[in-house]
Every structure is written in structure tokens, then in C-alpha cells.
Write a protein that holds these residues in place. Sequence first.
Motif, PDB file in Angstrom:
ATOM      1  N   UNK A 232       8.579   8.029  -1.406  1.00 21.57           N
ATOM      2  CA  UNK A 232       8.448   8.247   0.044  1.00 21.57           C
ATOM      3  C   UNK A 232       8.457   6.888   0.756  1.00 21.57           C
ATOM      4  N   UNK A 233       7.783   5.926   0.165  1.00 15.64           N
ATOM      5  CA  UNK A 233       7.706   4.580   0.738  1.00 15.64           C
ATOM      6  C   UNK A 233       9.094   3.975   0.906  1.00 15.64           C
ATOM      7  N   UNK A 234       9.882   3.990  -0.181  1.00 14.87           N
ATOM      8  CA  UNK A 234      11.233   3.412  -0.143  1.00 14.87           C
ATOM      9  C   UNK A 234      12.062   4.085   0.943  1.00 14.87           C
ATOM     10  N   UNK A 235      11.988   5.434   0.986  1.00 13.78           N
ATOM     11  CA  UNK A 235      12.805   6.178   1.952  1.00 13.78           C
ATOM     12  C   UNK A 235      12.430   5.795   3.385  1.00 13.78           C
ATOM     13  N   UNK A 236      11.116   5.690   3.646  1.00 19.44           N
ATOM     14  CA  UNK A 236      10.705   5.403   5.026  1.00 19.44           C
ATOM     15  C   UNK A 236      10.978   3.956   5.427  1.00 19.44           C
ATOM     16  N   UNK A 237      10.976   3.049   4.435  1.00 22.42           N
ATOM     17  CA  UNK A 237      11.186   1.627   4.781  1.00 22.42           C
ATOM     18  C   UNK A 237      12.665   1.267   4.908  1.00 22.42           C
ATOM     19  N   UNK A 238      13.542   2.184   4.445  1.00 16.60           N
ATOM     20  CA  UNK A 238      14.983   1.898   4.502  1.00 16.60           C
ATOM     21  C   UNK A 238      15.478   1.713   5.938  1.00 16.60           C
TER      22      UNK A 238
ATOM     23  N   UNK B   2       0.823  -1.218   0.000  1.00 11.16           N
ATOM     24  CA  UNK B   2       0.000   0.000   0.000  1.00 11.16           C
ATOM     25  C   UNK B   2       0.859   1.270   0.000  1.00 11.16           C
ATOM     26  N   UNK B   3       1.923   1.234   0.840  1.00 13.91           N
ATOM     27  CA  UNK B   3       2.786   2.423   0.934  1.00 13.91           C
ATOM     28  C   UNK B   3       3.434   2.694  -0.437  1.00 13.91           C
ATOM     29  N   UNK B   4       3.945   1.608  -1.062  1.00 14.70           N
ATOM     30  CA  UNK B   4       4.591   1.746  -2.359  1.00 14.70           C
ATOM     31  C   UNK B   4       3.598   2.229  -3.416  1.00 14.70           C
ATOM     32  N   UNK B   5       2.388   1.742  -3.333  1.00 14.99           N
ATOM     33  CA  UNK B   5       1.361   2.090  -4.317  1.00 14.99           C
ATOM     34  C   UNK B   5       0.996   3.584  -4.204  1.00 14.99           C
ATOM     35  N   UNK B   6       0.934   4.086  -2.954  1.00 17.10           N
ATOM     36  CA  UNK B   6       0.567   5.486  -2.750  1.00 17.10           C
ATOM     37  C   UNK B   6       1.683   6.425  -3.220  1.00 17.10           C
TER      38      UNK B   6
END
Length: 590
Positions: free
Chosen positions: A164-170, A156-160
Motif C-alpha cells: 500500500x505504501x509503494x502504491x500511494x507514494x508513486x 513508517x508507511x513502508x513498515x506498516x
Amino acid sequence: MMKDIRLIFRYLFPALRPYVWPILGSLGLTGMVVSIDLLQPYCFKWLVDAATVSLSYQVVILVLLILFGLTIARSLLSYWEVYARSKVGEGISAQYRKRLFEHILHLPFSTLHNLPSGILENRVMTDSGMVGRVYVSTGLLPLIAHLVQAAALVVLIMWLNWQVGMASLLIFPLGWLLTQGMTRRNHARLVQLRSVAEQGHTFLEESYSCLREIRAAGNEAGEMQRWQQWLHTYGQLTTLSTTKNRFVREALNHLIEWIGLCIVYGYGGWQLLQHSMTIGSLLAIALYVQQFYTMLTSILSARIETGEAANAVQAINEILAMPREWPEQGHVLGEVTGALEFDNVAFSYTGSEEHLQHISFASTPGQATGIVGPSGSGKSTLMNLCMRFYEPTRGRILLDGQDIKKIAPHALRQQIGVVSQDIQLWNTTIRENLLYGLRQDVPWEHVLDVCQKTCVHQFVQKLPDGYDTVVGPRGAKLSGGEKQRIALARLLLRDTKILLLDEATSALDSLTEAAITQTLLQIGGMKNRILVAHRLATVQNADRILVIKDGEIVEEGSPQELYQQNGLYTALYHSQRLGTEELSTTAERP
Ligand SMILES: Nc1ncnc2c1ncn2[C@@H]1O[C@H](COP(=O)(O)OP(=O)(O)OP(=O)(O)O)[C@@H](O)[C@H]1O
């Protein structure tokens, strides 16, 4: 970590098999709760975008109603979800407790004597509770749901917004590495904590059972000092372990969560200014990222709990792997006469020193065989071998010509009644103690008759509650002689072919002993009776006496023959100060 997972797969997963449907049910409910959790942030995006971009207030009201409905549904579902998980966890604990208790009931005495007291109770109560109630219901089952939820959140995060998703999941690998190091160090501490906790259990159990000795020796202060030492060690270890656990679970994860949120709001805010995402999307990503870190926290804590559960499940399985006795395995006996024969028997408790050797004798129905000898010479060991509580290291014991090794222990023990030195009564009424273990209904008149003959009735009739008197833990409210009388009555009620009496009348006064000896002759006259005694008076009427010294039969014969041999028996006789006149009368007795 891999070792812990292997242990969980090897030992715990097979135990989960009977709970497949309840587990699936609980996971289904968790799935519904998780779906609502995933829907809620998206509703917020919808709501904020409707309020700020499309300015549709009907949509705002509709979304608010949907959010309200989802919240109510989530609360109801999570009640049933927790209920289903707890039911599975309690079921697993109960299953382990049942298997352990059944296994312990059948462990050979040679194994039991080598286990520190308290360890078995710890396995049955603490470890089984840890594995089922704590780990399965609050660790393993939520972990499965959280892994699915975390995967859905990543999508969901990646889809939105994938950048931003990649940065926050790092930040995720950083959290993993930090907890990895902490968990490894915590494992050694947990193993040490378990062993210290077990020492505490053992200490308490011993102290409770030795209260009388502690008070008699006036050593309450000494015991308190030992207890305080234990409390100090345990306190230090638990404080350290809890602090480090909490640090991993709370402080570290809190830090990671805030770093993640700063990345989302920083990078997301910049994208907002560039008009490449809406406020609704930013809000939804922030909520999803927060959910993701909460999942991460519980996944990382589950790693620590997995270590604890793996230790407990391994300890439980060490007990379950101990070879046990199978009471039904072996020949079933038909009608037997009760003839016993020891054929060159030797036995050792330790495997090195022999506690019995070259024991050969036969005792037949209708005969009373007395066994006497100094303390520690092996008399009780002989009784233990007859019951197959231990197996001879050499030689054979025969019942009606059959090696008892081949007879099913249950079948064998049905033929033998024992009163041992250490009489244990159950903390229930005298009536229930008398009837304990009887396989067939016995008319109460017969019970009363036996009680009269064994002098039980004599003291019971003076008790206000009579046969309904509760005897206290291990019969603590009765005197030693009263307990022996109940044990003798219980023995005669079982109506076995062989009677083993190990100091069974040692606590009785001579008049009561004489009356009971008479009863044993009357009721048990046709049975094979083996009587172990220190007091020679107890075995004076035996047909034959074996004198045992250092595990060997050194003298054998009738009381009169033995007296005339002028050996150990005569020495024992004199040491018990029997009168000279009585001696000569007995010696001359045919
Ligand atoms: N579980 C055990 N493990 C190791 N040794 C044991 C065990 N039980 C008894 N022994 C040893 O075996 C020997 C014989 O013990 P046993 O109890 O048969 O003697 P006993 O003649 O009945 O003594 P008493 O007259 O004092 O009751 C003793 O040296 C004792 O220390």
C-alpha cells in the motif's frame, strides 16, 4: 532550481553561521513536534485495534489519555518552536539590514549617483525582510524538519504495509514534475515583478521629494496617471504570479493528495477484505499518507520560496559587493596648518568628458580664496574633490604637502568644514542640529556665542520653543536663509582648519551676509577659507579669486587685478549691475 540552491548556499549559509545554536534549538523543538505528529497516527492504530481486535477497553482509555497529553504537549511546543524560528529569521533580516546600511553609508558618490533612488531602501527593508523573516523562518527551517519528517513517514508507511505504501507514494514524482515546470516559468515572472516593484519604489520616493515641484507645475493629474499605469502593470503581474503560485501550492497538491488517499483506501480496503491488514493499520497508513502529502506540499512550496529568496539574496549581495570607501584606511594626521594645493588636477564624473582640467592653485591658512564662474563650470566639483568625495583622474591635491589620496578620509574630513549649496538638516531640534557630529563637548555658552555671531540667535529667540524647535524633515519649517545660518554656525562650532563655503550665504539678505562675513573673518580669520559664489559681492573681500570656465581656471588674481583684466570677471561684474562709482572705488582699492 540548482542555480537558486547554489545562490542560497553561497550567500545565505555564511550569514546563518552566527545563528548555529538558535537554529539547532529551533530544530530540536521542531523535532519534538514532528515526533508527536509521527506518534499520533500510531496511537490511533493502537486504539482502533484495541477496540476492534483485542477488545481491551483499558487500552482504549489509556491510549485516549496519551493522545490528549500529546496534543497538549504539541500545542505548547509549537508555540516555542515558532518563536525560535521567528527569532532566527528576524535576526538574519536585522543582520542584513545592519550590514547593508553600514555598507551604503560608505559607498562612493560615484556609485550612489548611478543607482536609481528607492533601490537601496528596497534592499534594506523588503529584500532583507524576505530573506530572513519570510524565507529562513517560514521556508528554510521548516523545510529541514519537513524533509526529516517525510523520510520518517516513508519508513513508517513502508513498515506498516509496503505494498500500500509503494502504491500511494508513486504519485510523488508526478507532483514533482508538475511543480518543476510551473516553478521554472514562475521564476522569469518573479524577476520581472521585482523590477516593476522597484520602479514603484523609485516613483514614490521621487514624487514625495518633488511634491513642491509637482504642485507648482499643477501636474498632480499627470503624476496620478503615471501612478495608475504602474498600478495596472504591477496588479496584472502580481495577480498572475499569485494565481499560479497558489495553483501549484493548493490546487495541484490537493489533487495529488486525493489521488494518493484513493489509492490507500482502495488498495488498503482490498487488503482488509483479504485479512492481510487490520483496520487500525489502514487508518494509520491513511493518516501517515495525509501527513506525507502535507509535507510534500510544503517541500514543493519551499522550492518556489527558494527562488524568491535566491533573487533577494543575490540582489543584496550585489550591493554588498560594490567597492566601498574605508574611512579609517590611510595616514592619520597629526597637527596640520591647513594649507591646500591643487597640482594640475583633472577630473571626470563619467570617464569620458573632463569636468575639470589643469587646475593648479594653492590656498594657505589665513587666506580667503574666492571661486567664481558660470553655472556648471566645476566650482562645486572642486569642493567635492577636496573632501575626497571623488578622486581626481589626474594630478594631486595636497594638504600640508601630503597627497590627500594617502590620508584616511575620516582624518582628512576632520580638518575640513563644509557648507554646501544643498543644506540638509535633520528632523530634530535646532539644538541637536547645531551639535550634530561634534566630537567633543562644547559649552552651551560657546554655542550661543557662535549663534549670535552667525545671526542664528536673531531668529531662534523669536520661536516659541527656541533652540528646542523641531525643524521638520530636511529643515522644511525653516527658510533657506535660516537653514544657511544654522549650517554656518555648525561649521564654526566644528573648528576645522579649512572652511569650504559653497554658496553658503546665497539665501541671506545683504546685511546678514555682511555680518556673517565679518564673523567668518573674526572667528575663521586664521583658517584657510575657500568661498564659492555667484554673487561677486560675497567674494569681494577675498585675498584672491579664481575664475573658472568650462572646468579650467581662466583668470586669477585679487578682485582689483581681475577687474582691470577686463575679462570674464569684469563681464560677470557688469552683469551683476554693480554701480559705476562702486566699481571704480573697488578697482582702485589697493
Ligand atoms: N554626479 C554627476 N555626474 C555627472 N556629471 C556631473 C555630476 N555632478 C556634476 N556634474 C557635471 O559637472 C559639471 C560641473 O558641475 P558643478 O556642480 O561642479 O558646477 P558648478 O560650477 O558648481 O555649478 P553651479 O554654479 O550651477 O552650482 C556640470 O557640467 C555638471 O553637469
